[in-house]
Structure formats: structure tokens, C-alpha cells
Scaffold this motif. Structure first.
Motif, PDB file in Angstrom:
ATOM      1  N   MET A   1      34.727  44.986  27.877  1.00 33.72           N
ATOM      2  CA  MET A   1      34.722  44.542  29.275  1.00 33.72           C
ATOM      3  C   MET A   1      33.308  44.610  29.838  1.00 33.72           C
ATOM      4  SD  MET A   1      37.113  45.994  32.336  1.00 33.72           S
ATOM      5  CE  MET A   1      36.568  45.874  34.039  1.00 33.72           C
ATOM      6  N   ASN A   2      32.901  43.535  30.407  1.00 31.67           N
ATOM      7  CA  ASN A   2      31.579  43.431  30.995  1.00 31.67           C
ATOM      8  C   ASN A   2      31.620  44.001  32.413  1.00 31.67           C
ATOM      9  OD1 ASN A   2      28.957  42.679  31.438  1.00 31.67           O
ATOM     10  ND2 ASN A   2      29.492  40.602  32.062  1.00 31.67           N
ATOM     11  N   ASN A   3      30.617  44.744  32.793  1.00 30.90           N
ATOM     12  CA  ASN A   3      30.639  45.335  34.125  1.00 30.90           C
ATOM     13  C   ASN A   3      29.523  44.813  34.995  1.00 30.90           C
ATOM     14  OD1 ASN A   3      29.971  47.421  36.264  1.00 30.90           O
ATOM     15  ND2 ASN A   3      31.991  48.045  35.550  1.00 30.90           N
ATOM     16  N   ILE A   4      29.922  44.226  36.110  1.00 29.38           N
ATOM     17  CA  ILE A   4      28.966  43.595  37.010  1.00 29.38           C
ATOM     18  C   ILE A   4      27.953  44.609  37.550  1.00 29.38           C
ATOM     19  CG2 ILE A   4      30.507  43.814  39.007  1.00 29.38           C
ATOM     20  CD1 ILE A   4      28.263  40.777  38.399  1.00 29.38           C
ATOM     21  N   TYR A   5      28.372  45.857  37.667  1.00 30.92           N
ATOM     22  CA  TYR A   5      27.478  46.872  38.220  1.00 30.92           C
ATOM     23  C   TYR A   5      26.384  47.271  37.228  1.00 30.92           C
ATOM     24  CZ  TYR A   5      30.591  47.250  42.208  1.00 30.92           C
ATOM     25  OH  TYR A   5      31.324  46.976  43.332  1.00 30.92           O
ATOM     26  N   ASP A   6      26.506  46.816  35.970  1.00 37.73           N
ATOM     27  CA  ASP A   6      25.434  47.057  35.016  1.00 37.73           C
ATOM     28  C   ASP A   6      24.482  45.865  34.905  1.00 37.73           C
ATOM     29  OD1 ASP A   6      25.744  49.683  34.364  1.00 37.73           O
ATOM     30  OD2 ASP A   6      27.185  49.305  32.749  1.00 37.73           O
ATOM     31  N   ASN A   7      24.768  44.825  35.700  1.00 39.92           N
ATOM     32  CA  ASN A   7      23.850  43.692  35.802  1.00 39.92           C
ATOM     33  C   ASN A   7      22.702  44.099  36.731  1.00 39.92           C
ATOM     34  OD1 ASN A   7      22.857  41.470  37.549  1.00 39.92           O
ATOM     35  ND2 ASN A   7      24.129  40.168  36.258  1.00 39.92           N
TER      36      ASN A   7
ATOM     37  N   LEU B   1      26.790  39.253  46.734  1.00 42.03           N
ATOM     38  CA  LEU B   1      25.428  39.749  46.478  1.00 42.03           C
ATOM     39  C   LEU B   1      24.707  38.907  45.432  1.00 42.03           C
ATOM     40  CD1 LEU B   1      26.136  43.609  46.345  1.00 42.03           C
ATOM     41  CD2 LEU B   1      25.337  42.285  48.312  1.00 42.03           C
ATOM     42  N   GLY B   2      24.902  37.603  45.497  1.00 41.82           N
ATOM     43  CA  GLY B   2      24.162  36.699  44.617  1.00 41.82           C
ATOM     44  C   GLY B   2      24.710  36.552  43.211  1.00 41.82           C
ATOM     45  N   SER B   3      25.822  37.208  42.909  1.00 41.72           N
ATOM     46  CA  SER B   3      26.403  37.105  41.561  1.00 41.72           C
ATOM     47  C   SER B   3      27.856  36.650  41.631  1.00 41.72           C
ATOM     48  CB  SER B   3      26.344  38.468  40.850  1.00 41.72           C
ATOM     49  OG  SER B   3      25.017  38.880  40.681  1.00 41.72           O
ATOM     50  N   ASP B   4      28.373  36.148  40.525  1.00 34.78           N
ATOM     51  CA  ASP B   4      29.799  35.861  40.422  1.00 34.78           C
ATOM     52  C   ASP B   4      30.520  37.137  39.999  1.00 34.78           C
ATOM     53  OD1 ASP B   4      29.759  33.236  41.193  1.00 34.78           O
ATOM     54  OD2 ASP B   4      29.477  32.461  39.163  1.00 34.78           O
ATOM     55  N   VAL B   5      31.498  37.519  40.771  1.00 34.83           N
ATOM     56  CA  VAL B   5      32.215  38.757  40.497  1.00 34.83           C
ATOM     57  C   VAL B   5      33.684  38.430  40.249  1.00 34.83           C
ATOM     58  CG1 VAL B   5      32.798  41.044  41.380  1.00 34.83           C
ATOM     59  CG2 VAL B   5      30.647  39.970  42.055  1.00 34.83           C
ATOM     60  N   THR B   6      34.220  38.951  39.146  1.00 39.17           N
ATOM     61  CA  THR B   6      35.627  38.715  38.821  1.00 39.17           C
ATOM     62  C   THR B   6      36.499  39.838  39.363  1.00 39.17           C
ATOM     63  OG1 THR B   6      35.088  37.490  36.831  1.00 39.17           O
ATOM     64  CG2 THR B   6      37.286  38.463  36.930  1.00 39.17           C
ATOM     65  N   LYS B   7      37.526  39.451  40.097  1.00 36.41           N
ATOM     66  CA  LYS B   7      38.479  40.416  40.635  1.00 36.41           C
ATOM     67  C   LYS B   7      39.884  39.914  40.335  1.00 36.41           C
ATOM     68  CE  LYS B   7      35.253  41.373  44.332  1.00 36.41           C
ATOM     69  NZ  LYS B   7      35.019  41.543  45.779  1.00 36.41           N
ATOM     70  N   TYR B   8      40.877  40.745  40.587  1.00 38.03           N
ATOM     71  CA  TYR B   8      42.260  40.346  40.330  1.00 38.03           C
ATOM     72  C   TYR B   8      43.064  40.392  41.628  1.00 38.03           C
ATOM     73  CZ  TYR B   8      40.935  40.422  35.524  1.00 38.03           C
ATOM     74  OH  TYR B   8      40.300  40.138  34.348  1.00 38.03           O
ATOM     75  N   HIS B   9      43.677  39.272  41.938  1.00 36.31           N
ATOM     76  CA  HIS B   9      44.535  39.198  43.115  1.00 36.31           C
ATOM     77  C   HIS B   9      45.955  39.616  42.762  1.00 36.31           C
ATOM     78  CE1 HIS B   9      46.739  37.823  46.558  1.00 36.31           C
ATOM     79  NE2 HIS B   9      47.442  37.001  45.817  1.00 36.31           N
ATOM     80  N   ARG B  10      46.498  40.481  43.572  1.00 31.75           N
ATOM     81  CA  ARG B  10      47.907  40.884  43.471  1.00 31.75           C
ATOM     82  C   ARG B  10      48.499  40.873  44.864  1.00 31.75           C
ATOM     83  NH1 ARG B  10      45.970  44.058  39.233  1.00 31.75           N
ATOM     84  NH2 ARG B  10      44.670  45.251  40.643  1.00 31.75           N
ATOM     85  N   THR B  11      49.772  40.599  44.975  1.00 28.67           N
ATOM     86  CA  THR B  11      50.415  40.645  46.288  1.00 28.67           C
ATOM     87  C   THR B  11      50.620  42.103  46.708  1.00 28.67           C
ATOM     88  OG1 THR B  11      52.669  40.696  45.413  1.00 28.67           O
ATOM     89  CG2 THR B  11      51.674  38.519  45.753  1.00 28.67           C
ATOM     90  N   LEU B  12      50.834  42.293  47.980  1.00 29.97           N
ATOM     91  CA  LEU B  12      51.220  43.609  48.497  1.00 29.97           C
ATOM     92  C   LEU B  12      52.474  44.108  47.784  1.00 29.97           C
ATOM     93  CD1 LEU B  12      50.958  45.779  50.820  1.00 29.97           C
ATOM     94  CD2 LEU B  12      52.554  44.340  52.098  1.00 29.97           C
ATOM     95  N   THR B  13      53.428  43.227  47.601  1.00 32.52           N
ATOM     96  CA  THR B  13      54.681  43.572  46.917  1.00 32.52           C
ATOM     97  C   THR B  13      54.405  44.161  45.538  1.00 32.52           C
ATOM     98  OG1 THR B  13      55.730  41.710  48.058  1.00 32.52           O
ATOM     99  CG2 THR B  13      56.911  42.645  46.182  1.00 32.52           C
TER     100      THR B  13
END
Lengths: 242, 242
Positions: free
Chosen positions: A1-7, A182-194
């Protein structure tokens, strides 16, 4: 897994943010989160996605017996080990969806704005349930499902370039989102509240509080902060293992 | 208090909707709500904002000892008394924020899409807590805070007139909203998710489930239904009195 915070560039930008510079008091949601934290005295605490370690130090300062801070980013942990060190804090470089602990190793698990980077919350919730003792507490903040749904995490603007509203889309289509931050593409995961809550309930948690933090009065003069009254950006959940 | 359902034209339009014509099975969220309902056998049931009385009849059909349906609209209750009558159902014309009952009069309180018409949910939650026996169940659906926030309850469209996304605005500014629905202006009250849940928790309820119903598979070919995958329109809450 690549970590954006290490960029390098992303890390540099992140380190300039108020929440990085000023620690907990630089984060708009801290006051709300703090009010939901249990008494740390004598407790074994785990911080998932500890970043600079501000919350770890807070727990240690408030009497925790021991604190384990887990983060994937070696760069973040380097800062944590310098800035927020204490005899009973252990910083551990690992992915929070791969790290393992023995059953009932912790009394309190906290996580600040990290879980939306994890693809499988069901697996994590199950793990946390195992790591906690009965009546153990889980308190975490995530980006609000409304904030992650559409993906861009940007406002909609009118023709004059003024904010029109915040867009919601694809709410029930969960999964990967790529936002520009912050100038980068960041991958996140969307989940519903449910999905967030059902994964807690089916893993033996009771829901104790669900709070959408509002921007605090004393930060409303910070540029952009007043706009945060217009959308819910974060969700804080407090749950207790049965 | 003026009731939109007693307005001739609005009532006429409402009575043409699938949920009015077909009863429970005409409502997209019914399957989800049904799965959250407790066993009605031998229970005293209160339905707040009962409308045509479909849920009252369902409870009676499933063995409720007695059912009280409360609605402000005499027109709705007229239909209820004709269509959904049963020996142990009592229909009562009253505003759900003014009606009173003795303490511990009910085992189960249900409410379908009515509470967003009420200005003061705190007062209602306190009342319901008094009317319920210990371990009594409250199950209600409301329009989702995301759906009520901006106020128009309409999509944002692109220049070609196609749906672009759903707009969220003024989320933390709670209170009155006026939406256009079935040709009339309808007044509703926006509250955050936090406010809904905090009012339950501070009045001695435990949160048992929170579900955002998705459009059911077998309704996705109804015009507009597929779009309901793009926004959360309703929220269903199940809580238990401690």
C-alpha cells in the motif's frame, strides 16, 4: 500500500497546515473530540493512524498506562518520535488494516481522520472488537459520508466563482474516491453512515454518541471556516464494546 | 398549526402517489422499515403521524393488543377510518407535538415520515420517553438531514437540464425550510443527524440501528428511482428506552 503521507511534496504541504503546526488546538474538531474522550487514567490506549502523535501524547499526559500509536507513514512517525515522545508511548510503523494485536490488549482505541483511508471497515471493526476488553471504548473521527460521497470534496461554485453549495452524488455507491488535496491526488474510501454503524453494531459495539463537529466560534474568522457551517465535514463516533 | 394535508389540492395530489394508492408496498423504504420493526404481539402501539393508517393496520394484523394512530389531518384520518379500520385501532386527531398520554402507556412507538414537520424534536423525544415503558421501542423514519438541509429538496441540474448532483447547504443552520412538493409549498424542519441522536440519548434512549434506506431492486425501473442511489433521502432510527 502506497502512503500519500510519505510523498515528499504532500508531506511538506501537510506539515504547514494549522493542525500540523499547532497540534490538537489547530484542528477545528478537537474540542468536540476531546469532550467525547473517556478518562485515560491507568488505561491501555491504541491510536490507529496516529500521525504526528498528538493524541498519543494527550493520552499519556492524561494518565494512560501505555499508548501504542500505529501509522503507515515513516515520515509521520519520525516527527512523532521527536515531538511527541514519552516513556510509555510506543510508535509502530504498520498499516492499520494489517496490524494485529492479541485479544483484549486495549481498554481504549482512538483514531483521528484515518479510517476513510481503509477499504474494508468491516474487517477493521471486527479486529478492534477483538483487541478491546469488554466495556472498552472506541472513539474515532472520519470524514463525513456526505463529504466523501461525490468524490471531489470541493464546493460547487456559481458563475461569479462564489460557493453555491456542496455537491452530494453517488451516495449509495461505496468505494474508492480520488480527491485533490494539498496539490496531490489522495485516495479515500466512501462509505455510507449506515455502513459505518452497522459494522460496529454487528461486531458487538453499542453506539454511545454520534457527533458532527461544527466549526468552533473562536475559529470562525479563519478563512473558509464560516463555510464549514454549510456542510458536515466530519463525523465522530463513540462506541462501547459489549 | 396549519396542516398541508388538509389542503384540498395537496391532499388530492398526495392521494395519487404510489405510497397512497398501494399502501406500504408502494413506499420505497417499507422493506427496510419492516425489517426493523419489533414483534407487535400483545403490544400497545402508538403511531405518530399515522396518515392513512397503513402502519396501524400492519401492527394490528401482526397481533398488537391495541393501536393508537395520531394525525393532525382530519382528511387523512377519514381515509384511515374507512380503509384501515380494525377493532383495536383508535384514530385520534391531534398534533403530535401537542398530544399527551399517561406515562408508560405504550410498548412501541412508530412514526413514518412525520417528525420533520415538528419544530421541537427535543420536546417530542422527551414525551415519547415518558410514554414508553422501560425497554420500549421507538422506530421512526424522517427525511434525511442531508435531504432537508438546503431546503429546495430538488437536484442541481446542468445546462442540458440533466441532474448534476444533489445540493447540500446551511447544514448547521437548523430550522424551518420551505420546499415545493406536489404543487404546494410545504414547511419542514431541518435538524442535523447529531441533533436527532443527541435528543434521543439525553432522554434515556439507546441507539439500536440507524439505516439510510436504499431504493429496492424491484423499484429501480420506476422513473426517478435510480437517481435515489445518488443521495440519501431518508433516515430510519431504532432506539430503545433504557
Amino acid at each position: 500500500m502506497n502512503n500519500i503521507y510519505d510523498n515528499e511534496e504532500f508531506f511538506e504541504s501537510y506539515s504547514q497546515m494549522a493542525r500540523s503546526q499547532k497540534g490538537l488546538d489547530g484542528a477545528g474538531e478537537w474540542q468536540t473530540l476531546k469532550d467525547l474522550l473517556p478518562d485515560f487514567k491507568g488505561k491501555r490506549v491504541l491510536d490507529l493512524g496516529c500521525g504526528y502523535g498528538w493524541h498519543c501524547l494527550y493520552a499519556a499526559d492524561h494518565g494512560a498506562a501505555s499508548v501504542v500509536g500505529v501509522d503507515l507513514s515513516e515520515k509521520m512517525l519520525e516527527v512523532a518520535r521527536k515531538k511527541n515522545t514519552f516513556s510509555n508511548i510506543t510508535y509502530l510503523q504498520a498499516s492499520i488494516d494489517e496490524v494485529t494485536f492479541e485479544a483484549e490488549s486495549f481498554d481504549i482505541v482512538i483514531s483521528s481522520l484515518a479510517i476513510h483511508y481503509i477499504a474494508d471497515f468491516g474487517k477493521l471493526a471486527k479486529n478492534i472488537a477483538q483487541w478491546l476488553v469488554p466495556e472498552g471504548q472506541l472513539i474515532f473521527s472520519v470524514e463525513h459520508p456526505i463529504f466523501t460521497a461525490e468524490g471531489s470534496q470541493d464546493w460547487s461554485y456559481d458563475e461569479a466563482g462564489k460557493i453555491a453549495h456542496f455537491p452530494v452524488d453517488n451516495y449509495f455507491y461505496e468505494g474508492k474516491r480520488t480527491a485533490h488535496f494539498l496539490g496531490s491526488d489522495v485516495t479515500k474510501y466512501h462509505r455510507t453512515l449506515t455502513t459505518y454503524l452497522d459494522n460496529l453494531l454487528t461486531n458487538g459495539f453499542q453506539i454511545k454518541r454520534i457527533v458532527e463537529p461544527m466549526p468552533p466560534e473562536n475559529m470562525l474568522d479563519i478563512p473558509g471556516m464560516q463555510d464549514e457551517m454549510r456542510r458536515p465535514m466530519m463525523l465522530i463516533v463513540k462506541a462501547e464494546k459489549e
